[in-house]
Scaffold this motif. Structure first.
Motif, short mmCIF file in Angstrom:
data_model
loop_
_atom_site.label_atom_id
_atom_site.label_comp_id
_atom_site.label_asym_id
_atom_site.label_seq_id
_atom_site.Cartn_x
_atom_site.Cartn_y
_atom_site.Cartn_z
N ALA A 299 0.83 -1.20 0.00
CA ALA A 299 0.00 0.00 0.00
C ALA A 299 0.87 1.26 0.00
O ALA A 299 0.54 2.26 -0.67
CB ALA A 299 -0.92 0.00 1.20
N ARG A 300 1.99 1.19 0.73
CA ARG A 300 2.91 2.34 0.77
C ARG A 300 3.55 2.56 -0.61
O ARG A 300 3.71 3.70 -1.07
CB ARG A 300 3.97 2.10 1.84
N ILE A 301 3.91 1.47 -1.27
CA ILE A 301 4.50 1.57 -2.62
C ILE A 301 3.49 2.13 -3.61
O ILE A 301 3.81 2.96 -4.46
CB ILE A 301 5.02 0.19 -3.08
N ALA A 302 2.24 1.68 -3.50
CA ALA A 302 1.19 2.15 -4.40
C ALA A 302 0.95 3.65 -4.23
O ALA A 302 0.74 4.38 -5.21
CB ALA A 302 -0.09 1.38 -4.16
N LEU A 303 0.99 4.13 -2.99
CA LEU A 303 0.82 5.56 -2.75
C LEU A 303 1.97 6.35 -3.33
O LEU A 303 1.77 7.40 -3.97
CB LEU A 303 0.70 5.83 -1.25
N ARG A 304 3.19 5.85 -3.15
CA ARG A 304 4.36 6.55 -3.70
C ARG A 304 4.28 6.61 -5.22
O ARG A 304 4.60 7.63 -5.85
CB ARG A 304 5.64 5.85 -3.26
N LEU A 305 3.84 5.51 -5.85
CA LEU A 305 3.71 5.48 -7.30
C LEU A 305 2.66 6.48 -7.77
O LEU A 305 2.87 7.20 -8.77
CB LEU A 305 3.34 4.08 -7.76
N ALA A 306 1.54 6.55 -7.08
CA ALA A 306 0.49 7.50 -7.47
C ALA A 306 0.96 8.94 -7.33
O ALA A 306 0.68 9.79 -8.19
CB ALA A 306 -0.76 7.27 -6.61
N GLU A 307 1.71 9.23 -6.26
CA GLU A 307 2.25 10.58 -6.07
C GLU A 307 3.26 10.93 -7.15
O GLU A 307 3.29 12.08 -7.65
CB GLU A 307 2.88 10.68 -4.69
N GLN A 308 4.08 9.97 -7.56
CA GLN A 308 5.05 10.22 -8.61
C GLN A 308 4.39 10.46 -9.96
O GLN A 308 4.86 11.26 -10.77
CB GLN A 308 6.04 9.05 -8.70
N GLN A 309 3.28 9.77 -10.21
CA GLN A 309 2.55 9.99 -11.45
C GLN A 309 1.97 11.40 -11.51
O GLN A 309 2.02 12.07 -12.56
CB GLN A 309 1.43 8.95 -11.59
N VAL A 310 1.46 11.87 -10.39
CA VAL A 310 0.94 13.24 -10.35
C VAL A 310 2.08 14.24 -10.49
O VAL A 310 1.97 15.25 -11.20
CB VAL A 310 0.17 13.47 -9.04
N ALA A 311 3.21 13.96 -9.83
CA ALA A 311 4.36 14.85 -9.94
C ALA A 311 4.88 14.91 -11.37
O ALA A 311 5.28 15.97 -11.87
CB ALA A 311 5.47 14.40 -8.99
N ALA A 312 4.89 13.77 -12.07
CA ALA A 312 5.34 13.74 -13.46
C ALA A 312 4.40 14.53 -14.36
O ALA A 312 4.83 15.14 -15.34
CB ALA A 312 5.43 12.29 -13.95
N ALA A 313 3.12 14.52 -14.01
CA ALA A 313 2.14 15.28 -14.80
C ALA A 313 2.19 16.77 -14.49
O ALA A 313 1.75 17.59 -15.29
CB ALA A 313 0.73 14.75 -14.55
N GLY A 314 2.73 17.14 -13.36
CA GLY A 314 2.82 18.55 -12.97
C GLY A 314 2.80 18.69 -11.47
O GLY A 314 3.80 18.93 -10.83
N GLY A 315 1.67 18.50 -10.89
CA GLY A 315 1.53 18.62 -9.45
C GLY A 315 0.08 18.92 -9.12
O GLY A 315 -0.76 19.10 -10.00
N GLY A 316 -0.21 18.98 -7.86
CA GLY A 316 -1.57 19.27 -7.43
C GLY A 316 -2.04 20.63 -7.91
O GLY A 316 -1.31 21.61 -7.78
#
Length: 381
Positions: A166-183
């Protein structure tokens, strides 16, 4: 008697001379007379307005000479200081925070994009956070039961594994958003940040526009350093070393650049090697896209002594059979004979006559030659 015949003639001559002495002298042009007294040989008196009206441009002479190349060049952004800002996902632009020429800090938002893809990415983060919170609570419960010897170790290991996943999945989701730009401040929005601190030099998007993924939105440049790129033949490029000094001139402005890169590969079409030099532009003196003249002294130039001076070929006129340039003075121009060497690109080498740094007439210098010839004719030279 003869003297009686001559006497009337002598008296008539005296009377004519007396009348000539009493007659008023013809009026003269005071301005012409004054100009004649002030005239200096080889000088052309012109005001700044007259120089502009004649279309005469001024350039500053530079030192280079034998063992030097003078080439036209263009100011460019430092390749390491300019980046393209693209949209990682498609969507509608709902906010623009910077316009052309405005400064931006690294990581600051340039635009905000709204789309279903942004909503999906942000929702994945929220879901991953919820799964991690549930897995962490389950791990704490299994750890407590195991400590009480109620639950087997196998259940504890499974709970630890689920929490790690679950921790890895959260990190991956955050990195995908960061790659797209950010919040972007809302679940369906993504902010597009600046990749470096600098100025916005290009903007290809308007508010409300729908953009595709990977579309170029901005270009951000750090203009504290700019560059010039020269294309040299292989023989000359082999004589240029990183760190070599290049003289950059444009009109009355001049500076020096340092060679940063000499390409080991020739261009497939031109068969020339690229040489990139970097200019310190913290004062903002140079603009990207500005045409300049670059003079680079090659490594095999003769050591010792001052290098000859370079002037544009169009600045040299032939006056009385001698090569001549017209040097700007406080009153106009002065014709100065020089001794020429060989050509150097669009310039010619002046071996004697100039010290370097003088301002001389370049474009339309032939009009000064014509004016000089007119003045000499009027004075009977």
């Amino acid at each position: 008697m003869p003297y009686r015949t001559a006497l009337p003639l002598v008296m008539a001559a005296l009377l004519i001379a007396g009348c000539s002495a009493d007659a008023p002298a013809p009026e003269t042009d005071n301005a012409t007379e004054a100009a004649g007294h002030d005239a200096v040989e080889g000088e052309i008196v012109l005001t700044a307005a007259q120089i502009d009206a004649a279309g005469i441009t001024l350039v500053r002479t530079v030192r280079g000479g034998s063992g030097a190349l003078t080439l036209p060049a263009t100011i460019e952004g430092d390749p390491q200081g300019m980046q393209v800002v693209s949209a990682a996902i498609g969507g509608r632009v709902v906010a623009l925070t910077r316009n052309l020429g405005q400064s931006v800090g690294r990581g600051q938002a340039l635009a905000v994009i709204e789309s279903r893809e942004a909503a999906a990415l942000n929702a994945e983060i929220e879901a991953a956070r919820a799964r991690l919170a549930l897995a962490a609570a389950n791990l704490r419960r299994e750890q407590r039961l195991f400590d009480q010897k109620v639950s087997p170790e196998q259940d504890l290991i499974a709970a630890r594994t689920a929490a790690t996943e679950a921790r890895i999945a959260l990190r991956l989701a955050e990195q995908q958003v960061a790659a797209a730009g950010g919040g972007g401040g809302a679940l369906n929005r993504i902010a597009i940040p600046a990749p470096l601190a600098g100025q916005v030099v290009s903007r290809n998007v308007t508010l409300g526009q729908t953009v595709a993924a990977d579309a170029e939105l901005f270009r951000v440049a750090d203009l504290s350093r700019v560059a010039v790129t020269l294309a040299l033949p292989p023989a000359d490029a082999g004589k240029v070393r990183p760190g070599a000094e290049i003289a950059i001139t444009s009109g009355d402005r001049s500076t020096t650049a340092r060679v940063d890169f000499v390409s080991p590969i020739l261009d497939e079409k031109t068969r020339l090697a690229a040489v990139i030099a970097v200019i310190d532009n913290r004062a903002g003196q140079w603009r990207v896209g500005e045409p300049v003249t670059a003079s680079i002294r090659l490594a095999d130039a003769k050591a010792g002594g001052a290098a000859p001076v370079l002037v544009p070929q169009g600045a040299v006129q032939t006056v009385e059979g001698r090569p001549t340039v017209f040097v700007r003075t406080d009153r106009g121009f002065r014709a100065l004979p020089v001794t020429l060497g060989g050509p150097s690109g669009d310039d010619v080498i002046v071996t004697t006559g100039l010290n370097g740094g003088e301002r001389i007439a370049s474009t339309n210098s032939f009009t000064l030659k014509a004016e000089l010839g007119k003045g000499e004719a009027e004075h009977g030279h």
